[in-house]
Design a protein around this motif. Structure first.
Motif, mmCIF file in Angstrom:
data_model
loop_
_atom_site.group_PDB
_atom_site.id
_atom_site.type_symbol
_atom_site.label_atom_id
_atom_site.label_comp_id
_atom_site.label_asym_id
_atom_site.label_seq_id
_atom_site.Cartn_x
_atom_site.Cartn_y
_atom_site.Cartn_z
ATOM 1 N N SER A 54 -1.286 -35.398 -15.139
ATOM 2 C CA SER A 54 -1.951 -34.105 -15.283
ATOM 3 C C SER A 54 -1.014 -33.059 -15.863
ATOM 4 O O SER A 54 -1.415 -32.232 -16.686
ATOM 5 N N LEU A 64 -6.533 -31.651 -17.455
ATOM 6 C CA LEU A 64 -7.282 -32.163 -16.304
ATOM 7 C C LEU A 64 -6.385 -32.142 -15.074
ATOM 8 O O LEU A 64 -5.179 -32.355 -15.169
ATOM 9 N N ASP A 65 -6.990 -31.896 -13.893
ATOM 10 C CA ASP A 65 -6.183 -31.949 -12.675
ATOM 11 C C ASP A 65 -6.117 -33.388 -12.165
ATOM 12 O O ASP A 65 -6.724 -34.302 -12.744
ATOM 13 N N GLU A 67 -7.337 -34.871 -9.562
ATOM 14 C CA GLU A 67 -8.630 -35.428 -9.141
ATOM 15 C C GLU A 67 -9.409 -35.937 -10.348
ATOM 16 O O GLU A 67 -10.027 -37.011 -10.309
ATOM 17 N N ASP A 68 -9.388 -35.153 -11.451
ATOM 18 C CA ASP A 68 -10.099 -35.568 -12.659
ATOM 19 C C ASP A 68 -9.503 -36.852 -13.235
ATOM 20 O O ASP A 68 -10.236 -37.775 -13.634
ATOM 21 N N TRP A 69 -8.157 -36.909 -13.263
ATOM 22 C CA TRP A 69 -7.519 -38.110 -13.797
ATOM 23 C C TRP A 69 -7.795 -39.326 -12.911
ATOM 24 O O TRP A 69 -7.917 -40.445 -13.400
ATOM 25 N N ASP A 71 -10.563 -39.941 -11.444
ATOM 26 C CA ASP A 71 -11.878 -40.418 -11.871
ATOM 27 C C ASP A 71 -11.794 -41.158 -13.209
ATOM 28 O O ASP A 71 -12.458 -42.178 -13.412
ATOM 29 N N VAL A 72 -10.961 -40.636 -14.121
ATOM 30 C CA VAL A 72 -10.828 -41.264 -15.443
ATOM 31 C C VAL A 72 -10.269 -42.683 -15.303
ATOM 32 O O VAL A 72 -10.810 -43.644 -15.880
ATOM 33 N N ASN A 256 -8.572 -27.364 -2.894
ATOM 34 C CA ASN A 256 -9.856 -27.758 -3.472
ATOM 35 C C ASN A 256 -11.018 -27.348 -2.571
ATOM 36 O O ASN A 256 -12.062 -26.895 -3.041
ATOM 37 N N LYS A 261 -14.342 -26.520 -4.682
ATOM 38 C CA LYS A 261 -14.430 -27.616 -5.653
ATOM 39 C C LYS A 261 -14.933 -28.899 -5.015
ATOM 40 O O LYS A 261 -15.554 -29.726 -5.680
#
Length: 284
Positions: A54, A64-65, A67-69, A71-72, A256, A261
């Motif tokens: 990130s 991206l934070d 958490e987003d990574w 998911d990726v 978060n 979030k």
């Protein structure tokens, strides 16, 4: 026997115990067999690596934070299906939770992150979380990145973590830092006098103290930061580096939740897997 029992099958005695339970439980009892899920060490390593990705990678023009990574990478590992969301123009990947990953799957996820970082199109430098010194040499002084320090604005988190909760002065007249809605000071929970606690027990108490408060709109952000600071400068400061990584994860989850979030219940499920406890033990 309680309503829920868990056993890791390692010896013939474990198998006999399960057989005994099966003979004696009431009809309608649900039994699930699964491989052991991810380990605490793997979870801490995964989150540390996600934070570094990130911090160092801009993805299609956006940062991206962690958490987003997560998911990726999980979507790539599981070849996730994507379906249209309820709201027009949104899409939802299915089966994204990492809490159900087995140890083998978690190893594959970590290797996938390493492989991503080795690509020259988006190189990532991963720090070794297990750096050691020569036997007999003095322990190095902790640097700014390795220590889990607190400042006036809250815990000093890596740049890749979600933005801090707003300053208490941004709220509409909430209580001052370190105070509860009634005007009294909120103190971190303390262990019973004379008890001996493990690092995991300290982390569980930390999570159970800070996460529900972050989800409570009646508690000011200043009060939450004050509690966080006392933990970080107190019991957390004496923990191992691995445990401090988990503490950073708890702090990120707290932010978060406070920023709306994620929901406390969802974060508690993820963190419970890391801490080896039930979600209810940390407010879920």
């Amino acid at each position: 026997m309680t309503t829920r029992q868990t056993v890791t099958i390692q010896t013939p005695d474990d198998r006999r115990r399960i057989a005994t339970w099966a003979r004696n439980v009431e009809a309608g009892t649900v039994v699930t067999f699964r491989k052991k899920s991810r380990s605490t060490e793997q979870s801490a390593k995964m989150w540390a690596m996600l934070g570094e990705v990130s911090d160092q990678v801009e993805w299609y023009g956006a940062k991206l934070d962690a958490e987003d990574w997560k998911d990726v990478f999980t979507a790539s590992l599981r070849h996730a299906r994507v379906v249209p969301g309820i709201d027009k123009g949104t899409f939802v990947p299915l089966g994204m939770h990492t809490s159900t990953l087995t140890i083998e799957e978690m190893s594959n996820l970590i290797e996938l992150i390493y492989a991503f970082g080795a690509d020259p199109d988006h190189p990532v430098v991963f720090k070794d979380p297990k750096e050691t010194t020569e036997p007999g040499s003095p322990s190095p002084e902790p640097d700014a990145d390795a220590s889990l320090s607190a400042s006036a604005e809250g815990v000093d988190m890596p740049p890749s973590t979600p933005s801090p909760i707003p300053d208490a002065s941004d709220s509409d007249g909430g209580p001052a830092s370190g105070e509860d809605p009634a005007g009294g000071e909120i103190a971190p929970s303390q262990p019973p006098a004379g008890s001996v606690t493990t690092e995991t027990e300290i982390l569980i108490r930390f999570a159970s103290d800070i996460l529900p408060k972050a989800a409570n709109p009646e508690i000011s952000t200043g009060a939450i930061r004050a509690i966080e600071k006392r933990w970080i400068e107190g019991e957390i400061a004496a923990l191992s580096d691995d445990s401090k990584d988990v503490a950073r994860l708890i702090c990120a989850a707290m932010r978060n939740i406070a920023n709306g979030k994620v929901k406390l219940k969802d974060e508690a499920v993820e963190l419970a897997e890391v801490l080896g406890c039930e979600p209810a033990a940390i407010g879920g």
